[in-house]
Design a protein around this motif. Structure first.
Motif, PDB file in Angstrom:
ATOM      1  N   LEU A 161       0.812  -1.213   0.000  1.00 24.53           N
ATOM      2  CA  LEU A 161       0.000   0.000   0.000  1.00 24.53           C
ATOM      3  C   LEU A 161       0.849   1.269   0.000  1.00 24.53           C
ATOM      4  N   ILE A 162       2.097   1.167   0.453  1.00 24.48           N
ATOM      5  CA  ILE A 162       2.966   2.358   0.511  1.00 24.48           C
ATOM      6  C   ILE A 162       3.240   2.916  -0.892  1.00 24.48           C
ATOM      7  N   PRO A 163       3.764   2.110  -1.845  1.00 28.14           N
ATOM      8  CA  PRO A 163       3.979   2.685  -3.189  1.00 28.14           C
ATOM      9  C   PRO A 163       2.686   3.027  -3.903  1.00 28.14           C
ATOM     10  N   LEU A 164       1.610   2.289  -3.641  1.00 31.37           N
ATOM     11  CA  LEU A 164       0.341   2.614  -4.280  1.00 31.37           C
ATOM     12  C   LEU A 164      -0.148   3.992  -3.844  1.00 31.37           C
ATOM     13  N   ASN A 165      -0.098   4.260  -2.543  1.00 29.26           N
ATOM     14  CA  ASN A 165      -0.533   5.568  -2.041  1.00 29.26           C
ATOM     15  C   ASN A 165       0.452   6.666  -2.435  1.00 29.26           C
ATOM     16  N   ALA A 166       1.739   6.341  -2.441  1.00 26.74           N
ATOM     17  CA  ALA A 166       2.727   7.336  -2.875  1.00 26.74           C
ATOM     18  C   ALA A 166       2.527   7.699  -4.336  1.00 26.74           C
ATOM     19  N   ALA A 204      10.238   2.439 -11.450  1.00 22.94           N
ATOM     20  CA  ALA A 204      10.206   2.813 -12.867  1.00 22.94           C
ATOM     21  C   ALA A 204       9.420   4.103 -13.066  1.00 22.94           C
ATOM     22  N   MET A 205       8.326   4.281 -12.307  1.00 28.50           N
ATOM     23  CA  MET A 205       7.539   5.502 -12.424  1.00 28.50           C
ATOM     24  C   MET A 205       8.339   6.712 -11.961  1.00 28.50           C
ATOM     25  N   VAL A 206       9.054   6.569 -10.835  1.00 27.73           N
ATOM     26  CA  VAL A 206       9.854   7.681 -10.319  1.00 27.73           C
ATOM     27  C   VAL A 206      10.948   8.055 -11.311  1.00 27.73           C
ATOM     28  N   LEU A 207      11.605   7.050 -11.894  1.00 33.29           N
ATOM     29  CA  LEU A 207      12.656   7.315 -12.871  1.00 33.29           C
ATOM     30  C   LEU A 207      12.087   8.003 -14.111  1.00 33.29           C
ATOM     31  N   ALA A 208      10.891   7.580 -14.534  1.00 34.15           N
ATOM     32  CA  ALA A 208      10.270   8.226 -15.700  1.00 34.15           C
ATOM     33  C   ALA A 208       9.910   9.660 -15.402  1.00 34.15           C
ATOM     34  N   LYS A 209       9.500   9.967 -14.176  1.00 33.38           N
ATOM     35  CA  LYS A 209       9.098  11.324 -13.832  1.00 33.38           C
ATOM     36  C   LYS A 209      10.290  12.278 -13.752  1.00 33.38           C
ATOM     37  N   ILE A 210      11.468  11.731 -13.399  1.00 32.60           N
ATOM     38  CA  ILE A 210      12.659  12.604 -13.318  1.00 32.60           C
ATOM     39  C   ILE A 210      13.415  12.646 -14.634  1.00 32.60           C
ATOM     40  N   GLY A 211      12.880  11.989 -15.663  1.00 32.98           N
ATOM     41  CA  GLY A 211      13.460  12.111 -16.997  1.00 32.98           C
ATOM     42  C   GLY A 211      14.351  10.981 -17.421  1.00 32.98           C
ATOM     43  N   VAL A 212      14.481   9.941 -16.592  1.00 33.76           N
ATOM     44  CA  VAL A 212      15.305   8.789 -16.964  1.00 33.76           C
ATOM     45  C   VAL A 212      14.486   7.865 -17.850  1.00 33.76           C
ATOM     46  N   ARG A 213      15.014   7.516 -18.977  1.00 34.54           N
ATOM     47  CA  ARG A 213      14.290   6.655 -19.914  1.00 34.54           C
ATOM     48  C   ARG A 213      14.260   5.232 -19.397  1.00 34.54           C
ATOM     49  N   VAL A 214      13.033   4.710 -19.273  1.00 37.37           N
ATOM     50  CA  VAL A 214      12.845   3.337 -18.772  1.00 37.37           C
ATOM     51  C   VAL A 214      12.293   2.502 -19.915  1.00 37.37           C
ATOM     52  N   LEU A 215      12.959   1.384 -20.206  1.00 33.41           N
ATOM     53  CA  LEU A 215      12.511   0.503 -21.287  1.00 33.41           C
ATOM     54  C   LEU A 215      11.282  -0.265 -20.849  1.00 33.41           C
ATOM     55  N   LEU A 258       7.712  -1.428 -10.222  1.00 37.09           N
ATOM     56  CA  LEU A 258       6.852  -0.526 -10.989  1.00 37.09           C
ATOM     57  C   LEU A 258       6.934   0.897 -10.446  1.00 37.09           C
ATOM     58  N   PHE A 259       6.962   1.023  -9.130  1.00 42.64           N
ATOM     59  CA  PHE A 259       7.036   2.353  -8.522  1.00 42.64           C
ATOM     60  C   PHE A 259       8.380   3.016  -8.839  1.00 42.64           C
TER      61      PHE A 259
END
Length: 240
Positions: free
Chosen positions: A20-25, A229-240, A226-227
């Motif tokens: 629930l922590i990453p889901l709520n975050a 990968a989402m954080v990396l995508a938000k800061i501009g890091v390309r995730v395959l 998954l969380f």
């Protein structure tokens, strides 16, 4: 039947709290749409593993409908639907959290939840209060269902057309009895807290012995991956 149900896979309550922590975050950080869809798909698969196919079907249909109408203004260009779309986008964001919490509530006994909180070192008063509070949700749902059934018997909400034609009257006839019952339910829950020894400082025992399975670890790893990968995508890091 109850012993047979115990053989089905159920998420360990401690793992559920960690998931629930990453889901709520993700909800707080305004999740990437890919993270949201992947998390929802993971939860639907988990419902199937837990032998709850009808719940998975209902949550999937509800999510698809909300997803469609939330993005309809942008797709169609109908700006007059923008307020509705904005509201549904908020519902869409919290949908994975609600679906996972619903699954955990219906598959986890209050005693197992209390045992999980004990292993985390939480005080007894807090554990008992949380367990009793969780019982309020299904109790409230039962009260709404009972009042709605009584309304149908008396012909106050005989059909959806009658509800739409007289919405204020329907809400009045539904809410007044439920609010009256809430006072009685509050007293009963208060008595339940006292009966379960919330005021004692002694170490509590438990009938339940929790075990973390390989599936629990896999669920935890996938959701945190998954969380991340989402954080990396938000800061501009390309995730395959």
């Amino acid at each position: 039947m109850e012993q047979e149900a115990l053989r089905y896979y159920r998420v360990d309550p401690r793992i559920a709290l960690l998931v629930l922590i990453p889901l709520n975050a993700g909800v707080t950080l305004y999740p990437h749409i890919g993270f949201q869809i992947a998390s929802m798909a993971l939860i639907l698969i988990l419902m199937l593993i837990c032998r709850r196919p009808f719940s998975a079907l209902k949550w999937m249909i509800a999510y698809l409908l909300i997803f469609f109408f939330a993005h309809l203004p942008g797709i169609s260009g109908w700006e007059w639907l923008s307020p509705l779309g904005s509201m549904l986008l908020m519902f869409q964001r919290v949908f994975p959290v609600a679906a996972f919490a619903s699954l955990c509530l219906v598959t986890t006994r209050s005693g197992e939840f209390a045992r999980a909180l004990q292993t985390l070192g939480l005080p007894s008063k807090l554990i008992v209060s949380l367990c009793v509070a969780l019982r309020f949700v299904p109790t409230l749902a039962h009260e709404f269902k009972a009042v709605a059934e009584a309304m149908r018997i008396r012909g106050l909400a005989s059909s959806p057309v009658a509800v739409v034609a007289h919405p204020a009257r329907t809400v009045e006839h539904l809410m007044v009895p439920v609010i009256g019952r809430l006072g009685i339910i509050a007293d009963e829950l208060g008595n339940a807290v006292v009966a379960r020894g919330a005021d004692t400082n002694r170490k509590r025992s438990s009938y339940y012995d929790l075990h973390i399975r390989a599936a629990d670890i896999a669920l935890l790893v996938i959701e945190y991956a998954l969380f991340a990968a989402m954080v990396l995508a938000k800061i501009g890091v390309r995730v395959l």
